[in-house]
Design a protein around this motif. Structure first.
Motif, PDB file in Angstrom:
ATOM      1  N   GLU A   1      -9.400   8.662  -1.797  1.00 44.94           N
ATOM      2  CA  GLU A   1      -9.560   8.258  -3.195  1.00 44.94           C
ATOM      3  C   GLU A   1     -11.024   8.087  -3.566  1.00 44.94           C
ATOM      4  OE1 GLU A   1      -7.469   6.893  -1.106  1.00 44.94           O
ATOM      5  OE2 GLU A   1      -5.453   6.811  -2.007  1.00 44.94           O
TER       6      GLU A   1
ATOM      7  N   ASN B   1      -6.263  10.212   3.089  1.00 38.14           N
ATOM      8  CA  ASN B   1      -6.293  10.076   1.633  1.00 38.14           C
ATOM      9  C   ASN B   1      -7.687   9.602   1.228  1.00 38.14           C
ATOM     10  OD1 ASN B   1      -3.487  10.605   1.656  1.00 38.14           O
ATOM     11  ND2 ASN B   1      -3.062   8.445   2.030  1.00 38.14           N
TER      12      ASN B   1
ATOM     13  N   ASN C   1      -3.782   6.468   5.274  1.00 37.98           N
ATOM     14  CA  ASN C   1      -4.201   5.362   4.423  1.00 37.98           C
ATOM     15  C   ASN C   1      -5.470   4.703   4.956  1.00 37.98           C
ATOM     16  OD1 ASN C   1      -1.890   5.407   2.579  1.00 37.98           O
ATOM     17  ND2 ASN C   1      -0.719   4.768   4.375  1.00 37.98           N
ATOM     18  N   HIS C   2      -6.370   4.363   4.058  1.00 40.43           N
ATOM     19  CA  HIS C   2      -7.616   3.724   4.456  1.00 40.43           C
ATOM     20  C   HIS C   2      -7.348   2.291   4.916  1.00 40.43           C
ATOM     21  CE1 HIS C   2     -11.629   1.755   3.726  1.00 40.43           C
ATOM     22  NE2 HIS C   2     -11.956   2.810   4.469  1.00 40.43           N
TER      23      HIS C   2
ATOM     24  N   GLU D   1      -0.961   7.669   8.780  1.00 43.59           N
ATOM     25  CA  GLU D   1      -0.418   8.194   7.527  1.00 43.59           C
ATOM     26  C   GLU D   1      -1.517   8.611   6.560  1.00 43.59           C
ATOM     27  OE1 GLU D   1       2.645   8.765   6.964  1.00 43.59           O
ATOM     28  OE2 GLU D   1       3.536   7.771   8.712  1.00 43.59           O
TER      29      GLU D   1
ATOM     30  N   TRP E   1      -8.914   5.222   9.016  1.00 43.57           N
ATOM     31  CA  TRP E   1      -7.647   5.581   8.384  1.00 43.57           C
ATOM     32  C   TRP E   1      -6.529   5.530   9.415  1.00 43.57           C
ATOM     33  CZ3 TRP E   1     -12.226   8.129   7.335  1.00 43.57           C
ATOM     34  CH2 TRP E   1     -12.658   8.114   6.003  1.00 43.57           C
TER      35      TRP E   1
ATOM     36  N   SER F   1       0.869  -1.185   0.000  1.00 47.33           N
ATOM     37  CA  SER F   1       0.000   0.000   0.000  1.00 47.33           C
ATOM     38  C   SER F   1       0.894   1.219   0.000  1.00 47.33           C
ATOM     39  CB  SER F   1      -0.892   0.002   1.248  1.00 47.33           C
ATOM     40  OG  SER F   1      -0.107  -0.025   2.401  1.00 47.33           O
ATOM     41  N   LYS F   2       0.822   2.009  -1.049  1.00 46.56           N
ATOM     42  CA  LYS F   2       1.648   3.201  -1.152  1.00 46.56           C
ATOM     43  C   LYS F   2       1.167   4.268  -0.186  1.00 46.56           C
ATOM     44  CE  LYS F   2       3.406   6.648  -4.341  1.00 46.56           C
ATOM     45  NZ  LYS F   2       3.449   7.148  -5.716  1.00 46.56           N
ATOM     46  N   ILE F   3       2.105   4.902   0.501  1.00 45.04           N
ATOM     47  CA  ILE F   3       1.777   5.954   1.446  1.00 45.04           C
ATOM     48  C   ILE F   3       1.901   7.295   0.731  1.00 45.04           C
ATOM     49  CG2 ILE F   3       2.478   7.106   3.568  1.00 45.04           C
ATOM     50  CD1 ILE F   3       3.497   4.440   4.579  1.00 45.04           C
ATOM     51  N   TYR F   4       0.798   8.013   0.635  1.00 47.79           N
ATOM     52  CA  TYR F   4       0.793   9.323   0.006  1.00 47.79           C
ATOM     53  C   TYR F   4       0.868  10.379   1.090  1.00 47.79           C
ATOM     54  CZ  TYR F   4      -0.873   6.892  -4.161  1.00 47.79           C
ATOM     55  OH  TYR F   4      -0.999   6.044  -5.213  1.00 47.79           O
ATOM     56  N   SER F   5       1.732  11.344   0.908  1.00 48.75           N
ATOM     57  CA  SER F   5       1.819  12.433   1.870  1.00 48.75           C
ATOM     58  C   SER F   5       2.253  13.702   1.163  1.00 48.75           C
ATOM     59  CB  SER F   5       2.840  12.088   2.969  1.00 48.75           C
ATOM     60  OG  SER F   5       4.148  12.020   2.430  1.00 48.75           O
TER      61      SER F   5
ATOM     62  N   ARG G   1      -5.589  14.185  -0.735  1.00 42.63           N
ATOM     63  CA  ARG G   1      -4.600  13.503   0.092  1.00 42.63           C
ATOM     64  C   ARG G   1      -4.578  14.115   1.487  1.00 42.63           C
ATOM     65  NH1 ARG G   1      -4.369   9.078  -2.728  1.00 42.63           N
ATOM     66  NH2 ARG G   1      -3.511   9.318  -4.820  1.00 42.63           N
TER      67      ARG G   1
END
Length: 339
Positions: free
Chosen positions: A273, A271, A215-216, A213, A210, A41-45, A252
């Motif tokens: 999406e 995040n 992430n869901h 970070e 979430w 799972s990519k961590i977007y920040s 994000r």
């Protein structure tokens, strides 16, 4: 007659050795492929995107300006000798002069003449300029009809404003290349030196949906709570004009976006999406200040229902003050009171 000997003893050991080598090789290949193909799972920040945005860009591919606006300033490229077919190309030329990582851009504003009929011989001219103050850019005010399109570019440490609260100052990196009309409004608030009426009135934590970070969490709901704080940036001193839809990237953690055409806005704590590309994003909270947003999200609330959606409204709204930010070579930022 004796029994025929099918394999000699040395040959048998060779076969066993080859078999063992084959098993070891297969195991190594399996381990390698398992590692490469394992789902992650990519961590977007904001910090990841910030590496690009602090160099003068915003959301990838953004290069927008405002038609009918002519920004003044010292020219670093003269348009009489520097022409393009579109405002996007002019904007990108300015961005190329803003690719450093250690301070303000050589070019922080661009002006393009794109109306062939109105521009005449000036059609295609691209003027690259440098502002004395990027948060208060000079503009041509005397002419009623302006045939130019202009835009701003904020470099590293530039274009950061503060939303000051009693719980700390949220430093916001503005994205003029993606949301020029939105950023123009924020700069107008700075010019007023106050933001009477600006406040945060809704606060909802990340809950169990979430992680820290943003992430869901798999199989968790998407709210409520909806992992955001929401408020208004409408001041009693001016009449607010609806802002047109601008760049709408995925939301994000740290995104600052309008609700509809404003002046209602929200700061996302996760995040999202699932919201697709539904909101104009005009800035991002610097990552170190997300603790302030999280703190506000944990304040006492009361339940309410908006359009059949359960929300959490703050028992006591949080007033906001818009502040200029002093910078030191684009590195450190601190709030500078202007009210």
């Amino acid at each position: 007659m004796g029994r025929r000997q099918t394999d000699s003893e040395p040959t048998r050991w060779v076969y066993l050795t080859l078999l063992l080598m084959g098993l070891v090789s297969c195991s190594l290949v399996y381990m390698f492929m398992s590692t490469v193909l394992r789902p992650t799972s990519k961590i977007y920040s904001f910090s990841e995107e910030n590496l690009a945005m602090e160099g003068g860009g915003g959301v990838e591919g953004c290069c927008r300006g405002i038609e009918g606006l002519e920004l003044w300033g010292a020219a670093v490229k003269w348009g009489t000798d520097f022409k393009f077919n579109s405002s996007v190309e002019c904007c990108e030329a300015c961005k190329k002069m803003c690719s450093g990582t250690d301070g303000p851009c050589l070019c922080d504003s661009w002006v393009f003449c794109g109306n062939r009929e109105a521009c005449g011989s000036k059609f295609g001219e691209c003027w690259l300029k440098k502002q004395k103050d990027t948060l208060a850019p000079e503009r041509q005010e005397a002419v009623k009809t302006v045939s130019w399109t202009s835009g701003l570019i904020f470099g590293r440490g530039e274009g950061i404003v503060g939303l000051e609260t009693e719980y700390g100052t949220l430093h916001i990196k503005l994205l003029p290349d993606c949301a020029p009309h939105s950023v123009t409004y924020i700069l107008e608030l700075l010019g007023l030196r106050h933001c009477a009426g600006c406040q945060i009135y809704r606060a909802e934590s990340r809950g169990q949906s979430w992680d820290s970070e943003g992430n869901h969490i798999k199989d968790a709901s998407f709210g409520p709570p909806f992992a955001l704080i929401q408020g208004t940036l409408e001041t009693h001193a001016t009449t607010f004009n609806k802002i047109p839809t601008e760049a709408c990237p995925l939301i994000r953690r740290g995104s600052v976006a309008w609700v509809g055409s404003g002046p209602e806005f929200f700061i996302s704590l996760a995040n999202h999406e699932e919201w697709k590309r539904s909101y104009t994003v005009f800035g991002y909270v610097l990552p170190e200040d997300m603790v302030i947003a999280e703190k506000i999200a944990e304040l006492p609330t009361r339940p309410d229902v908006w359009n059949n959606i359960n929300v959490s409204v703050l028992e006591k709204s949080v007033p906001l003050w818009v502040r200029r930010i002093k910078t030191s070579h684009g590195a450190n930022v601190r709030a500078n009171s202007v009210s």
